[in-house]
Design an enzyme around this catalytic site. Structure first.
Site, mmCIF file in Angstrom:
data_model
loop_
_atom_site.group_PDB
_atom_site.id
_atom_site.type_symbol
_atom_site.label_atom_id
_atom_site.label_comp_id
_atom_site.label_asym_id
_atom_site.label_seq_id
_atom_site.Cartn_x
_atom_site.Cartn_y
_atom_site.Cartn_z
ATOM 1 N N SER A 63 -9.677 1.200 2.885
ATOM 2 C CA SER A 63 -8.652 1.979 2.091
ATOM 3 C C SER A 63 -7.493 1.262 1.558
ATOM 4 O O SER A 63 -6.862 1.942 0.663
ATOM 5 C CB SER A 63 -8.004 3.072 3.099
ATOM 6 O OG SER A 63 -7.270 2.619 4.035
ATOM 7 N N LYS B 267 0.746 -1.186 0.119
ATOM 8 C CA LYS B 267 0.064 -0.173 0.039
ATOM 9 C C LYS B 267 0.808 1.200 -0.164
ATOM 10 O O LYS B 267 1.990 1.276 0.872
ATOM 11 C CB LYS B 267 -1.079 -0.041 1.133
ATOM 12 C CG LYS B 267 -1.900 1.044 1.334
ATOM 13 C CD LYS B 267 -2.906 0.798 2.726
ATOM 14 C CE LYS B 267 -3.903 1.772 2.735
ATOM 15 N NZ LYS B 267 -4.785 1.681 3.943
ATOM 16 N N SER C 174 -9.828 -1.301 7.247
ATOM 17 C CA SER C 174 -9.174 -0.818 5.831
ATOM 18 C C SER C 174 -8.389 -2.185 5.434
ATOM 19 O O SER C 174 -7.950 -2.115 4.113
ATOM 20 C CB SER C 174 -8.281 0.187 5.823
ATOM 21 O OG SER C 174 -8.924 1.280 6.077
#
Lengths: 469, 85
Positions: A160, A82, A184
């Site tokens: 996310s 990420k 997330s």
């Protein structure tokens, strides 16, 4: 095994191919790089493809393995992170326009640990801007555009850790690292049909990771199986003097079957009443599978506390502090999502007293949850009450009337306890549904064992999205 | 992903059932005053539509705070972090 089979293989399968010299790290890396180029943008999953670094690391891995210096299961395995993890000399954008050109001169501890294990970084993966802390309300919340689940490109990949979810599901990387403040890792794992693990708070160092909420943020693996999650977690877990919240706990993982004694699993009451019908049916089917190897206690009441309200107050206060300069400078207006552009102005009004009161409630609630979880090896519930949300529709308008009952995701994050989720079928529009197990602090091994047992009896985690068709 | 502020507007509808009555008019006035602060400090950076969204967020936060206040804390209940030397 053809290239597509290789792209979707498990870490253990890939490691076996590498160790037996059936495929080289360079060949494997090239397969994933090609897929990242072909599908990354289509899925809104990629920020930076790190081709040069990846090929250099792959050649080094190849040399080492050929010389008999095999580092372990992750040696030569390509992965993505990420884009909130610092990677030396490579942009780390936090998914947000104001940080698009940000470059750090060091690596996050997690990245460093994976390099040391011989893994190969092939991509920095897309994410919701600032990990969603500013209150985004639809899928279009990253400068790379909305993340799309490879199961149906009109639907969101979740947030996310959007790119981590989509890239793993589409076979663009062998595994990925995501982060979770409150949902997330679990949400994109559920919406993309992969297996995601949220570790105990403090088990994995966050040095070099963007901070949204210091007391809630966690990093964890997003993979195609629970076994893969165990392998990756064992590489990234551990005390780190650079992150004083890390705990001195040794997490070592070896795939093994469940202990002879059946694990005791609580089925949480009220989690499917307002869920989509397919979510309910798939959950009930999953319970029948679990009953083959576990002792299930049905209709268990989850402790009733204001989980969501307390998490929200803490994220608002800590997030506003973490991004105070961005808010005050007005640079926040450069964010993509309409709510993110203004969210900070109400967040900075959370008073010190409100934050402290939330943290005082948190202590009582954490103790209540610890006591509750101590009675079971795990609790089980659907991960999300619905399948992925449609792109272009505000979240609260996507599935009116659908709800998940007790707030397990905020509760687990507030208490800092681990959870693992995995696909358990399909729902509307050929989108995956998911099941989660949550347990007491540092019970990752038990959760992975339960998940392994479930996945050894089902094949939902082996299904491939229609993206190659 | 976190709980959306506007969700609390919906959640707050359940509060009277919990024995907690919200004086909506008073809360609306408080939201107006807090919004004034935002306008004074940052108003030049915000459009009318954005100011409307900020107000919704402020209202939701006020309801959240009222909800948190409805849970009893004793004087000696400490926050969930510790200071150590």
């Amino acid at each position: 095994m053809n290239e597509k089979d290789v792209a979707f293989a498990s870490i253990r399968q890939l490691a076996d191919l590498i160790k037996r010299k059936k495929i080289s790290p360079v060949e494997l890396t090239k397969i994933y790089l090609e897929r990242l180029k072909k599908y990354g943008e289509k899925l809104g999953a990629v920020v930076t493809i790190t081709e040069e670094l990846a090929l250099r690391q792959a050649r080094q891995a190849e040399r080492e393995i050929m010389a008999g210096k095999y580092r372990g299961l992750l040696h030569g395995i390509p992965f993505g992170v990420k884009d909130l993890l610092a990677t030396k000399g490579i942009p780390t954008t936090w998914g947000a326009e104001p940080y698009r050109n940000q470059i750090f001169d060091y690596n996050a501890t997690v990245v460093e640990k994976l390099y040391n294990a011989g893994a190969i970084l092939v991509a920095k993966l897309a994410m919701v801007e600032l990990a969603g802390g500013m209150g985004y309300d639809d899928a279009d919340a990253s400068f790379t555009g909305p993340g799309r689940t490879p199961w149906n490109l009109n639907y969101w990949s979740g947030g996310s850790s959007s790119g981590s979810g989509a890239a793993v599901a589409a076979g663009l990387v062998a595994f990925a690292i995501g982060s979770e403040t409150s949902g997330s890792i679990l949400t994109p794992s559920a919406f993309c049909g992969i297996t995601g693990l949220r570790p105990t708070y403090g088990l994995v160092s966050r040095f070099g990771a963007m901070a949204l909420s210091w007391t809630l943020d966690k990093l964890g693996p997003m993979c195609r199986s629970a076994d893969d999650c165990g392998i990756v977690l064992s590489a990234i877990a551990g005390y780190d003097p650079k992150d004083e919240t890390t705990i001195k706990f040794s997490f070592e993982y070896n795939r093994k079957t469940l202990p002879r004694k059946k694990p005791k699993i609580a089925v949480i009451k009220g989690t499917t009443e307002k869920a989509q019908p397919e979510v309910r049916k798939n959950f009930e089917d999953s319970l029948r599978v679990l009953a083959e190897f576990a002792e299930l206690e049905y209709e268990v009441e989850f402790p009733d506390h204001p989980w969501g309200a307390v998490v929200s107050a803490i994220v608002d206060a800590e997030g506003a502090s973490a991004f105070y300069d961005l808010i005050l400078s007005g640079e926040i207006s450069k964010l993509r999502n309409k709510r993110d552009k203004v969210g900070g102005y109400s967040m900075i009004q959370v008073t010190a007293v409100e934050y402290l009161n939330a943290m005082r409630l948190r202590k009582k609630m954490r103790k209540a949850l610890e006591e509750f979880l101590s009675r079971y090896d795990a609790i089980v519930a659907p991960t999300r009450a619905s399948v992925a949300y449609p792109i272009g529709v505000d979240f609260d308008k996507a599935y009116p009337g659908v709800g998940g009952g007790p707030a397990l995701i905020p509760a687990g994050n507030l208490a800092g306890v681990p959870a693992i989720c995995m696909p358990n079928g399909f729902g509307q529009n050929n989108l995956p549904t998911s099941i989660q197990f949550m347990g007491k602090a540092l019970s990752e091994k038990t959760l992975i064992q339960i998940a392994n047992a479930y996945q050894s009896r089902t094949d939902w985690h082996l299904k491939r999205p229609p993206i190659d068709d | 992903m976190k709980i959306k502020r506007r969700k609390f507007i919906q959640l707050s509808l359940a509060l009277p059932a919990l024995g907690y009555i919200i004086d909506q008019e008073e809360q609306s006035k408080e939201a107006d005053k807090l919004l004034e602060i935002v306008k004074i400090k940052y108003g030049s950076k915000l459009t009318d539509e954005q100011i409307k969204m900020v107000r919704e967020d402020i209202e939701a936060n006020l309801r959240r705070y009222e909800r948190l206040l409805s849970f009893k804390l004793s004087n000696w209940d400490e926050p969930d972090f510790k200071f150590q030397v």
